[in-house]
Design a protein around this motif. Sequence first.
Motif, PDB file in Angstrom:
ATOM      1  N   UNK A  81     111.645  80.518 -13.605  1.00  0.00           N
ATOM      2  CA  UNK A  81     112.037  79.177 -13.161  1.00  0.00           C
ATOM      3  C   UNK A  81     110.808  78.298 -12.979  1.00  0.00           C
ATOM      4  N   UNK A  82     109.787  78.877 -12.386  1.00  0.00           N
ATOM      5  CA  UNK A  82     108.544  78.142 -12.163  1.00  0.00           C
ATOM      6  C   UNK A  82     107.893  77.763 -13.496  1.00  0.00           C
ATOM      7  N   UNK A  83     107.865  78.685 -14.431  1.00  0.00           N
ATOM      8  CA  UNK A  83     107.285  78.406 -15.749  1.00  0.00           C
ATOM      9  C   UNK A  83     108.041  77.266 -16.438  1.00  0.00           C
ATOM     10  N   UNK A  84     109.365  77.366 -16.451  1.00  0.00           N
ATOM     11  CA  UNK A  84     110.166  76.359 -17.152  1.00  0.00           C
ATOM     12  C   UNK A  84     110.025  74.970 -16.542  1.00  0.00           C
ATOM     13  N   UNK A  85     109.946  74.894 -15.215  1.00  0.00           N
ATOM     14  CA  UNK A  85     109.869  73.574 -14.587  1.00  0.00           C
ATOM     15  C   UNK A  85     108.449  73.029 -14.527  1.00  0.00           C
ATOM     16  N   UNK A  86     107.506  73.863 -14.122  1.00  0.00           N
ATOM     17  CA  UNK A  86     106.147  73.359 -13.888  1.00  0.00           C
ATOM     18  C   UNK A  86     105.269  73.366 -15.129  1.00  0.00           C
ATOM     19  N   UNK A  87     105.471  74.326 -16.014  1.00  0.00           N
ATOM     20  CA  UNK A  87     104.631  74.408 -17.215  1.00  0.00           C
ATOM     21  C   UNK A  87     105.302  73.699 -18.391  1.00  0.00           C
ATOM     22  N   UNK A 109     115.036  79.977  -6.408  1.00  0.00           N
ATOM     23  CA  UNK A 109     113.979  80.647  -7.165  1.00  0.00           C
ATOM     24  C   UNK A 109     112.651  79.900  -7.012  1.00  0.00           C
ATOM     25  N   UNK A 110     112.692  78.584  -7.179  1.00  0.00           N
ATOM     26  CA  UNK A 110     111.470  77.787  -7.126  1.00  0.00           C
ATOM     27  C   UNK A 110     110.838  77.836  -5.745  1.00  0.00           C
ATOM     28  N   UNK A 111     111.651  77.781  -4.736  1.00  0.00           N
ATOM     29  CA  UNK A 111     111.136  77.862  -3.373  1.00  0.00           C
ATOM     30  C   UNK A 111     110.441  79.204  -3.148  1.00  0.00           C
ATOM     31  N   UNK A 112     111.061  80.253  -3.610  1.00  0.00           N
ATOM     32  CA  UNK A 112     110.502  81.593  -3.452  1.00  0.00           C
ATOM     33  C   UNK A 112     109.222  81.760  -4.271  1.00  0.00           C
ATOM     34  N   UNK A 113     109.238  81.311  -5.515  1.00  0.00           N
ATOM     35  CA  UNK A 113     108.069  81.468  -6.391  1.00  0.00           C
ATOM     36  C   UNK A 113     106.886  80.660  -5.885  1.00  0.00           C
ATOM     37  N   UNK A 114     107.138  79.475  -5.392  1.00  0.00           N
ATOM     38  CA  UNK A 114     106.062  78.624  -4.885  1.00  0.00           C
ATOM     39  C   UNK A 114     105.429  79.207  -3.634  1.00  0.00           C
ATOM     40  N   UNK A 115     106.214  79.926  -2.839  1.00  0.00           N
ATOM     41  CA  UNK A 115     105.713  80.507  -1.585  1.00  0.00           C
ATOM     42  C   UNK A 115     105.032  81.851  -1.793  1.00  0.00           C
ATOM     43  N   UNK A 116     105.250  82.488  -2.934  1.00  0.00           N
ATOM     44  CA  UNK A 116     104.739  83.833  -3.164  1.00  0.00           C
ATOM     45  C   UNK A 116     103.293  83.801  -3.642  1.00  0.00           C
ATOM     46  N   UNK A 117     102.405  84.541  -2.966  1.00  0.00           N
ATOM     47  CA  UNK A 117     101.009  84.593  -3.415  1.00  0.00           C
ATOM     48  C   UNK A 117     100.779  85.609  -4.531  1.00  0.00           C
TER      49      UNK A 117
END
Length: 127
Positions: A81-87, A109-117
């Motif tokens: 989700x992060x790849x598709x939206x941000x990249x 998904x995005x909330x979780x991915x953004x918070x995960x180190x």
Amino acid sequence: MKLSFELERTLPALRRFAQASSSDPDQADDCVEAAILSLLNHLDLLDFATPEAFQLHLYRLVEKALDECAQLSFEKKAWRSLILTRVEGLSVRETASVLGVDVAVVQQYLSSASASPILPFKTNKSG
């Protein structure tokens, strides 16, 4: 819409998405290849009104191939989700369409991915 032009224009983004979504570069390329073959095998059944609709359909096919090759975890879906939206610059709605989930799930998904180190798999820093 000229298929060869749109495919040539979309291919780098598909490969980038698949490579970032998989821990195995060869498997990622195989998924893109499977998506293109699926598209070509069903071309007579498909009608794309816009280049964007064509691109989203290809992302869906790559996502389906990736799903078949890997065990899916929440973290991997969040990463995609992060790849598709941000990249790749897709909207949350377009990302939901590619992943086959509701918009609210993509937002989760995005909330979780953004918070995960921690990334869901190892990355190749050399290339």
